[in-house]
Scaffold this active site. Structure first.
Site, short mmCIF file in Angstrom:
data_model
loop_
_atom_site.label_atom_id
_atom_site.label_comp_id
_atom_site.label_asym_id
_atom_site.label_seq_id
_atom_site.Cartn_x
_atom_site.Cartn_y
_atom_site.Cartn_z
N SER A 24 29.89 36.10 40.53
CA SER A 24 30.00 34.65 40.91
C SER A 24 28.73 33.96 40.62
O SER A 24 28.47 33.05 40.50
CB SER A 24 30.48 34.75 42.26
N GLU A 43 40.90 39.56 47.37
CA GLU A 43 40.57 38.03 47.26
C GLU A 43 41.98 37.37 47.16
O GLU A 43 42.79 37.52 46.30
CB GLU A 43 39.88 38.03 46.02
O1 KIV Z 1 31.49 37.67 42.34
C1 KIV Z 1 31.79 37.64 43.53
O2 KIV Z 1 30.89 36.83 44.15
C2 KIV Z 1 32.88 38.21 44.11
C3 KIV Z 1 33.13 38.00 45.46
C4 KIV Z 1 34.01 36.67 45.57
C5 KIV Z 1 33.94 38.78 46.50
O3 KIV Z 1 33.46 39.32 43.61
#
Ligand code: KIV
Length: 290
Positions: free
Chosen positions: A69, A206
């Protein structure tokens, strides 16, 4: 308990005071659900992308996730697809340097693991070598089970990620919650059990409807960590910038514990006003000659 940091000028390392607890281990996380004395206290996980944020979050978390992310959160990219191994290694190493207590898990970016178990091993080994982290996370279900087993058998702890898998945005078409049809619900449960049975020591779930999270949590041996997956999971994770209120829009499942975007805007406005009015710096912020 608040932690302060003293800079060790020899190593440039910020050492925490009071001295932190020993770092948690992957077996300790797994044992919270499967050990002889299971712990009912939920697993606490947050994302972190920088050393300073890791320092602040570490005393409160069991696991820190260097999520891909960071593509959107740090780099302003439109999705996680363009995130590279280099980005994950650089931010992963920073988070390991800034933490002493939590198990640090690093996302394997899109394109670094899907082609074959061998490709996944090469990428995961590079991540662990260059960052010092304890584990990697990868997205996908039954199709990734062989890869998960391959990595685990070769000493690489793996966290699975099922349900809404953002790296599959081009196939999914949106970031909406998954599992609303019976067929999709069954597929997500199958994905979760495949990855858990292959040896994942934890499983991020998720964006799924609550009954799916409840069923997976009952059926898999490892702890489940929910994000938009209800209180039925064995733990929770949020993207740090979401829970701190850094963005105007967040998903329904996010709770904002702060409103930092507003506070940062106000601080920048106050600074700009004082600079323009020549009210900053004052003598208090100015070096005087001896
Ligand atoms: O990339 C991320 O932050 C994640 C979370 C949403 C679990 O995979």
């Amino acid at each position: 308990m608040s932690t302060t940091f003293t800079l060790d000028s020899a190593t440039s390392r910020a050492n925490p005071t009071p001295a932190p607890m020993k770092r948690l281990t992957v077996p300790a996380i797994l044992a919270r659900k499967t050990g002889p004395e299971p712990v009912t206290e939920p697993v606490v996980m947050l994302t972190a992308y920088t050393a300073r944020m890791a320092q602040l979050l570490d005393p409160h978390c069991d696991m820190l996730l260097v999520g891909d992310s960071l593509g959107q959160v740090i780099y302003g990219l439109p999705s996680t697809i363009p995130v590279s191994l280099e980005m994950m290694c650089a931010h992963g190493a920073a988070v390991v340097r800034g933490s002493w207590h939590s198990v640090v898990v690093i996302d394997m970016p899109f394109g670094s693991y899907e082609a074959s178990p061998e490709q996944a091993f090469a990428s995961a080994a590079r991540i662990l070598k260059e960052t010092g982290a304890a584990a990697v996370k990868l997205e996908g279900g039954a199709a990734m089970a062989e890869t998960v087993a391959f990595l685990v058998a070769r000493g690489i702890p793996v966290v699975g990620h099922v349900g809404l898998t953002p790296q599959a945005i081009n196939t999914l078409g949106s970031y909406a919650a998954r599992g609303r049809s019976d067929a999709e619900a069954e597929r997500i449960v199958r994905d979760a059990t495949s990855v858990a049975d292959a040896g994942a020591f934890a499983l991020v779930i998720e964006g799924v409807v609550e009954p799916i999270a409840a069923r997976i949590t009952r059926e898999v041996a490892c702890p489940t960590i929910g994000i938009g997956a209800s209180a039925q999971c064995d733990g929770q994770v949020l993207v740090i910038d979401d829970m701190l209120g850094m963005f105007e829009r967040t998903a329904r499942f996010v709770k904002r514990y702060e409103d930092l975007a507003v506070k940062i805007g106000a601080a920048a406005e106050a600074y700009a006003g004082e600079v323009r009015a020549r009210a900053f710096p004052t003598s208090a912020e100015t070096y005087a000659p001896k």
